[in-house]
Write an enzyme that holds these catalytic residues in place. Structure first.
Site, PDB file in Angstrom:
ATOM      1  CG  ASP A   1      41.220  27.212 -46.341  1.00  0.00           C
ATOM      2  OD1 ASP A   1      41.771  28.325 -46.207  1.00  0.00           O
ATOM      3  OD2 ASP A   1      41.280  26.322 -45.468  1.00  0.00           O
TER       4      ASP A   1
ATOM      5  CD  GLU B   1      46.216  11.814 -38.113  1.00  0.00           C
ATOM      6  OE1 GLU B   1      47.180  11.630 -38.887  1.00  0.00           O
ATOM      7  OE2 GLU B   1      45.348  12.681 -38.297  1.00  0.00           O
TER       8      GLU B   1
END
Length: 199
Positions: free
Chosen positions: A92, A67
């Site tokens: 989804d 990240e």
């Protein structure tokens, strides 16, 4: 699964649900490609890298992830949503983006460039190069062609389409996709039956 098949699989679902969620198919496909490395690096069929927050009731997979924290890339272990199939992952994703106020602007994007910028600005990803990567994937694979296939009904066909839905001639889904011979025969049968009271 080769690249063309992967694109077609994701694109097909994105087009099918476009009228419901208004997420450009080119954005959906490019994110799936980027997040999963063409479906090769998926996390338990999760091809969008969607994390599993406290409200997620489904299965979970733990994975190491890199990240951007604002100044540098850091590696950590995080929880990700897990699915029974890639199709479930696509549906989804569409439900998540299409039903969230956080991504409201993404649904109003005029084109794929704006959509890529808006989804990044909404906080979907931390990579500062995310927008450029998505646009490059879209343009190099001509994914914008999928957006054309998902366009709403032509203005001259709206009245006929609405009539077809109200009379049970069509289910009202996927107005821009091709019909199979079976579907064409079924629609003709319903029209003839309605006009002639054929039994």
């Amino acid at each position: 699964m080769d690249k063309d098949k992967f694109i077609e699989m994701v694109g097909k679902v994105a087009i099918e649900y476009y009228s419901e969620y208004n997420i450009l198919p080119s954005l959906v496909v490019s994110q799936a490609i980027l997040e999963s490395g063409w479906g090769v690096k998926h996390i338990e069929n999760n091809i969008f890298g969607i994390k599993a927050g406290p409200s997620w009731p489904g299965k979970v997979a733990l994975r190491r992830t890199t990240e951007w924290d604002g100044t540098r890339y850091v590696v950590k272990v995080d929880k990700f949503r897990a699915y029974d199939s890639m199709e479930d992952s696509i549906k989804d994703y569409l439900k998540l983006i299409g039903g969230s106020k956080r991504y409201e602007k993404v649904k109003k994007a005029k084109d794929y460039k704006e959509a890529a910028r808006l989804i990044y600005e909404a906080g979907y990803a931390t990579d500062p190069k995310y927008v450029d990567k998505l646009i490059n994937i879209i343009e190099s694979n001509k994914l914008y062609e999928y957006d054309k296939r998902a366009e709403p009904i032509s203005s001259w066909a709206v009245e006929a389409w609405e009539w077809g839905k109200s009379e049970g001639i069509t289910d009202g889904r996927k107005p821009k996709t091709y019909a199979t011979r079976e579907q064409v025969v079924t629609m003709l049968y319903r029209i003839v039956k309605k006009i002639t009271n054929f039994k």
